[in-house]
Design an enzyme around this catalytic site. Structure first.
Site, short mmCIF file in Angstrom:
data_model
loop_
_atom_site.label_atom_id
_atom_site.label_comp_id
_atom_site.label_asym_id
_atom_site.label_seq_id
_atom_site.Cartn_x
_atom_site.Cartn_y
_atom_site.Cartn_z
N TRP A 321 0.84 -1.20 0.00
CA TRP A 321 0.00 0.00 0.00
C TRP A 321 0.88 1.26 0.00
O TRP A 321 0.58 2.25 -0.66
CB TRP A 321 -0.91 0.01 1.24
CG TRP A 321 -1.73 1.26 1.37
CD1 TRP A 321 -2.97 1.50 0.86
CD2 TRP A 321 -1.37 2.46 2.08
NE1 TRP A 321 -3.40 2.75 1.18
CE2 TRP A 321 -2.44 3.37 1.94
CE3 TRP A 321 -0.26 2.86 2.81
CZ2 TRP A 321 -2.44 4.65 2.49
CZ3 TRP A 321 -0.25 4.13 3.37
CH2 TRP A 321 -1.33 5.01 3.22
N HIS A 322 2.00 1.18 0.74
CA HIS A 322 2.85 2.37 0.85
C HIS A 322 3.51 2.72 -0.47
O HIS A 322 3.67 3.90 -0.78
CB HIS A 322 3.90 2.16 1.94
CG HIS A 322 3.37 2.39 3.32
ND1 HIS A 322 2.71 1.42 4.02
CD2 HIS A 322 3.38 3.49 4.10
CE1 HIS A 322 2.33 1.91 5.19
NE2 HIS A 322 2.72 3.17 5.27
N GLY A 323 3.92 1.75 -1.22
CA GLY A 323 4.59 2.10 -2.47
C GLY A 323 4.79 0.90 -3.36
O GLY A 323 4.91 -0.22 -2.88
#
Lengths: 508, 317
Positions: A321-323
């Site tokens: 989700w973060h990257g």
């Protein structure tokens, strides 16, 4: 628009003044218009993406509420598909494509699809998750479908939390947007104080820490262990102050208008275990994953292997989700491993006295737990911060190299410093520290000064409500405190370097 | 209403405290005596005091390092002012120059290619503008969009002052700008930088082989043309001279890109180009510490070439 910009300094008072001047029935339109403007300062056309997903969710919400049986599922599925599809396209298409292409090249296939030239809309992961929570909660019957398109749009676009959260739930926000909020002195003043404190954390602490972390992480192969360790510790402070600073500004600016957002951070570096860390760090995201992914997978009401798998998978998805980069996936995986092992050994810790019930109970034990949790979190930050996997491996592989040279040089410097008075010792200490960083002595001094002030307040906040405590002081003392805080933001910021640091979480 | 007034009153009290504290720091903090931009005061004075007609050379450090104004003055029998200082200031000193343009002046502009990379590089970067304005506060009106830039420039100025003071009072240092020997006390009376003279051609620096992007910035050409028209209206003449550029870096940047840059300049402005397109680059051994800072020999060659080109352009024998 950035919170730490002069544009926001003009935008915020204008919007807030108009908000309190307008009759309640027009306020949603004002906030929606202001929020659209706030977002469109970045890349205007991307507002259309948001309106597409909001429209889908609007009709899906009404449809889900009216429908029965399988049709409800289909409508929820359509909403999830629209939201996640948008996120997948903009955020993960090129990443997936690059990996397929590399795999195809490895096994000798001819893979013709190239990368797309697309820019990730700012905050897409945040508002996608916020949109998703609306339809899911309507589906679960916890939230009535919103009939007013404007209010639903405002729920997703509300400018304080639009680009970097907190990721709110409709049950908390939608009714607040409908309610009429009057001007209340104490609430508005407290909101402004939160904003000032958040700004201090971002502009003074986070941006100053970036002066230490960025040069090293931009080209890590030029550095050895001591500098890599200092840069990693600096990044740990930077990301906390950057993100929690943003959240405080968001919380404060919403509070001024009478809307109470959830608290996103609760002094996470004081956590005694990884599970506690995640109860204190980015709370809105960790509870989102807990409620919609972990529990959905079966949570801890399943066999131990299945529970471990559920936990690990949840953290892995959180990393993704973060990257769209393997570094984030490894970061998530590391936290998954920490959490699984933390869970497995929780009983053993209880039995052998690593937690509160043990004979070693006390400050030392608490200190060691906090320190060990902080250090393993910092180790994971290496992967979060590194721009590529080779860089991350380099940092990990060299954390313990070069210490001999550094200690020898420091020892020689300290030999000169001891016994020759305060300034000679001061010189020796600073010169030793300057072996690790390229900043000037003045920058180092101001950074340390600001950091210690921050640390004192952070400890006070951890022990109690610092803002409440302040109220017992005489008005002029409080005023001096606020004035020093604002002056520090003005004077100790880092715009003198010519680089305006965006919030780290904007990229997600 | 009482609550609102109370809040406004408290905010104003806090802001007053802030203003007093920041104001005290702002006023008591002195500028760096050795700062490169101290030379800008000398240059501004020259622009005020030197009688017209005169030759004014404008650009970044390629002009400061790379022109022998004395030689030009002797060859052309006209006073020469070297108004070149630093690439980071962009065209802000050119906007300042507008105040001093008089009939008969010859203005030679030689911006760095870097200035054409983006808006900030062209109009000046705020951290450099802050230092430049510190030496002459009225210059705030010489930056592009002064009202818009004012808050950030003054904030940056305050922060730089504080950093400098901490370095100065605690450690006896000045704010390190990384410019090393390029300081404000090494300029001659015509505004030429002379700190690198007398070292022959023994380059002590390793010059980076980096690319200097040459972009197409329509806004920049429009600005230059507007300046040209302004100068013409005052009875002055404007020429453009290519910046000094090292052959190796020209090759990396691409000769085609460089020629395209001047072709666009010719198409989009009416400013005559003094430099022959065959002379855009100079041999590597004529450079001092960067790909655009000439050494003593390079300075001599460039100045002689410029004198010849200017004589030709002005029809002087």
């Amino acid at each position: 628009m950035l919170f730490n910009s002069f544009n926001f300094l003009i935008f915020f008072p204008i919007v807030t003044t108009l908000y309190f001047m307008l009759p309640h029935r027009f306020r949603w339109a004002l906030l929606l218009g202001a929020s659209c403007y706030f977002y469109m300062v970045f890349i205007p056309k991307y507002i259309l993406i948001l309106f597409v997903t909001i429209s889908v969710d609007y009709f899906a919400g009404i449809g889900i509420e009216a429908a029965q049986g399988r049709r409800r599922r289909w409508l929820l599925g359509a909403s999830i598909l629209a939201n996640v599809g948008m996120l997948a396209f903009f955020k993960y298409f090129n990443f997936a494509n690059e990996n397929i292409s590399a795999l195809a090249a490895f096994i000798g296939w001819n893979y013709p699809i190239g990368n797309l030239e697309i820019i990730l809309p700012i905050g897409l992961s945040f508002h996608t998750f916020q949109s998703l929570s609306y339809t899911i909660e309507v589906y679960r019957g916890n939230q009535a479908a919103e009939r007013h398109f404007g209010y639903l749009a405002l729920y997703v676009l509300f400018y304080p939390q639009l680009v970097a959260g907190p990721i709110e739930r409709p049950q908390n926000i939608l009714h607040q947007l409908h309610e009429e909020h009057h001007f209340e002195y104490q609430r508005v003043a407290d909101g402004l104080k939160w904003m000032a404190w958040g700004m201090f954390k971002k502009v003074v602490i986070a941006d100053r820490m970036a002066l230490f972390a960025n040069p090293v992480y931009d080209s890590p192969t030029e550095f050895q262990g001591p500098a890599l360790v200092v840069a990693t510790l600096a990044f740990a402070v930077q990301i906390y102050c950057d993100f929690s600073g943003y959240s405080d500004i968001a919380f404060g600016s919403a509070q001024v208008m009478g809307i109470r957002l959830m608290k996103n951070f609760n002094h996470p570096y004081f956590a005694k275990s990884i599970s506690e860390f995640w109860q204190r760090w980015h709370i809105s995201l960790s509870t989102w994953f807990r409620d919609y992914v972990y529990i959905r997978l079966g949570g801890n009401r399943s066999s131990p292997p299945r529970w471990a798998f559920n936990l690990f998978l949840t953290f892995l998805i959180s990393g993704l989700w973060h990257g769209a980069n393997w570094t984030f996936i490894i970061w998530g995986a590391l936290h998954g491993i920490y959490a699984v092992f933390g869970g497995i050994f929780a009983n053993a810790r209880d039995r052998y006295g690593v937690t509160g019930k043990s004979p070693l109970h006390g400050n030392l034990q608490r200190g060691l737990s906090v320190l060990s949790t902080f250090l393993i979190v910092c180790f994971a930050w290496v992967f979060f911060r590194a721009t590529s996997l080779p860089d991350a491996w380099y940092v990990v592989g060299h954390l313990f190299s070069g210490w001999g040279d550094f200690l020898a040089q420091s020892y020689l410097l300290m030999q000169d410093g001891f016994g020759n008075g305060f300034w000679a010792l001061n010189d020796a200490v600073f010169n030793s520290m300057l072996l690790l960083t390229s900043v000037s002595r003045g920058e180092l001094t101001l950074t340390m000064l600001a950091f210690f002030c921050f640390l004192i307040i952070e400890v006070k906040q951890e022990r109690g409500n610092f803002m409440e405590e302040l109220r017992v002081y005489k008005p002029y003392v409080r005023m001096a405190y606020y004035a020093i805080l604002v002056t520090a933001i003005l004077v100790l910021g880092t715009s003198y370097t010519g680089v305006q640091q965006a919030f780290i979480y904007f990229q997600f | 209403m009482n609550n609102l007034l109370k809040l406004v009153q408290r905010c104003l009290q806090v802001l007053l405290f802030v203003a007093v504290m920041s104001g005290c720091m702002f006023i008591t903090a002195r500028p760096d005596e050795k700062h490169l931009y101290r030379a800008s005061v000398l240059k501004s004075n020259l622009l005020v005091q030197t009688p017209s007609p005169r030759i004014i050379l404008f650009g970044g450090s390629n002009i400061a390092f790379g022109i022998d104004s004395g030689l030009m003055e002797r060859s052309l029998a006209m006073p020469v002012i070297n108004d070149g200082l630093h690439v980071g200031l962009g065209v802000a000193p050119l906007i300042e120059l507008k105040k001093y343009v008089r009939s008969g002046d010859i203005i030679i502009i030689s911006l760095e290619y870097y200035n054409f990379t983006d808006e900030a590089a062209f109009y000046g970067q705020p951290q450099y503008l802050a230092d430049w304005i510190e030496f002459s506060p009225n210059r705030i009106w010489d930056v592009h969009q002064p009202l818009r830039q004012m808050p950030s420039i003054y904030t940056i100025m305050l922060q730089r002052k504080i950093n400098r003071q901490v370095n100065y009072y605690l450690y006896g240092l000045s704010l390190d700008e990384g410019r090393g020997f390029y300081t404000g006390d090494k300029f001659n009376e015509r505004g030429d930088f002379i700190g690198h003279l007398g070292e022959g051609n023994n380059n002590q620096f390793e010059i980076p082989n980096s690319v200097y992007p040459v972009n197409n910035m329509d806004e920049a050409y429009a600005f230059l043309e507007e300046f040209n028209q302004f100068a013409l209206s005052k009875g002055a003449t404007v020429f453009y001279e290519a910046q000094a550029h090292r052959q190796t870096n020209c090759d990396i940047t691409g000769m085609k890109n460089l020629r395209n840059f001047f072709s666009r300049l010719r198409n989009k402005t009416t400013i005559p180009l003094l430099t022959d397109l065959g002379d855009l680059c100079l041999p590597d051994n004529l450079f001092y510490d960067t790909p655009y800072h000439l050494n003593e020999q390079g300075r001599q060659i460039r100045t002689e070439r410029l004198i010849d080109n200017l004589k030709f352009a002005l029809g002087i024998q």
